[in-house]
Design an enzyme around this catalytic site. Sequence first.
Site, PDB file in Angstrom:
ATOM      1  CD  GLU A 172       9.579  22.526   0.417  1.00  0.00           C
ATOM      2  OE1 GLU A 172       8.948  22.282   1.460  1.00  0.00           O
ATOM      3  OE2 GLU A 172       9.247  23.455  -0.352  1.00  0.00           O
ATOM      4  CD  GLU A 369      10.895  24.290   4.851  1.00  0.00           C
ATOM      5  OE1 GLU A 369       9.666  24.473   4.676  1.00  0.00           O
ATOM      6  OE2 GLU A 369      11.753  24.545   3.988  1.00  0.00           O
TER       7      GLU A 369
END
Length: 473
Positions: A172, A369
């Site tokens: 991320e 995710e």
Amino acid sequence: MFNENFLWGASTAANQVEGGWNEDGKGISVIDVQAKGMNSPREETDGVKKDRYYSSHKAADFYHHYKKDIAMFAEMGMKAYRMSIAWTRIYPTGLEEVPNEAGLQFYDHIFDELLKYGIEPIVTISHYESPFVLSKQDGWANRDMIHHYMKYCQTLFDRYQNKVKYWMTFNEINCALVPFGIMTACGIYSGIFDKKNTENLRFQALHHQFVASAMVCEYAHKNYPQFQIGCMIAGMMNYPLTCHPNDVLLTQQTNQMKNMFCGDVMVRGYYPHYARRYLKDHDIKIKVADNDEQILKAGTVDFYAFSYYMTNCCGQAKDAEHTSANLVDGLKNPYLEVSEYGWQIDPIGLRYFMNEVYDRYQIPLMIVENGLGCTDQLIDGKVHDDYRIQYLKEHIKALSQVIEDGVEVIGYMPWSAIDLIALSTGNIDKRYGFIYVDVDNEGHGSYKRIKKDSYYWYQKVIASNGKIVDEEG
């Protein structure tokens, strides 16, 4: 619609699942000093204090249960396991010139166990795992971090070249621009928050990560052509709150900087026009070395991995209602339901986001995710998490539509394979896993593993290659 090689799996991260924080030579990471908060979910301490509780220190104790856990993953039918390597298991402070052999052996054991069952490792190299020692030297805001990271990556590549094919350089990475990300994504000790947690500093840290990622990509492509190197982006797509042109323009600008900027640099190899305008308008001045532009161009990624949990709205109305989200907040969408923790549930948004990304880059996508955090209840030895099944079912349906749209998708790895310490709360009672871990927020419990209803459901999804998601009930 899912091809026979589609990578069905699930995800975790070392700092949230492993535990064993100081075993076999492991050093202290930035997460290891995140104590159970007194005034907030987590509070960073200057080193590990004896009178504080650190939930990540034992976490789900995967460090001592990995063989049984991986056997349960295999029984569920997983074809891929997205995980991370703890940097401080390999280089305890980040400054060493010789790696910690015990740490390397631990991941040898993990990969061997996965491969024994035919499970493909998908490895995040840096998942909020920066060494604490380096964090006190300004972390990624310090250009020296590039050297330490390259040394770490070269060690991993050489050691695991015959065991791992898929690598992601940073988890991320776009969260480096979020104030909360100063410690996690930027790896900077928060004891210098007040003086140094500026937007300029975060962009500088991010630039160094871009350069490091590109150098790693180029190195891997030249020395390990069997590797596939990916970026990993937090998918935080926004809709305009209203159709007022100001809201529409604000949403476009927000999506550009929050969602597309990092991907543009890592996939295309240069800073896009809108980012240059943003830096100029906000008087942000990044120190760029003479050859950085050439490095970025030469080291682009092979695939685009991302997390996706929810969408938000953007608008200029000062009285608009806010809602929670992944590391950030946003405006409430009146057309969406929310989870127990206030995260807006939007399966259609997954299709929208993936089409936007694929139209932009035309490289394979991988979902690493996607999941629902809830306070699961263990009743008579069972966990009936129909709400999680419903969430995942609707997102897999949307994913099947994405594939029918013509988007190339490598795999789907929901968060998470097993209960772990939630980043947003620092506790385990916000549970995401297919497997329940019998432990509470204070570390009390048997650590027994219990298969949830979602485990058995996902087992059928994988066995049917996604077909049962269309079944009712």
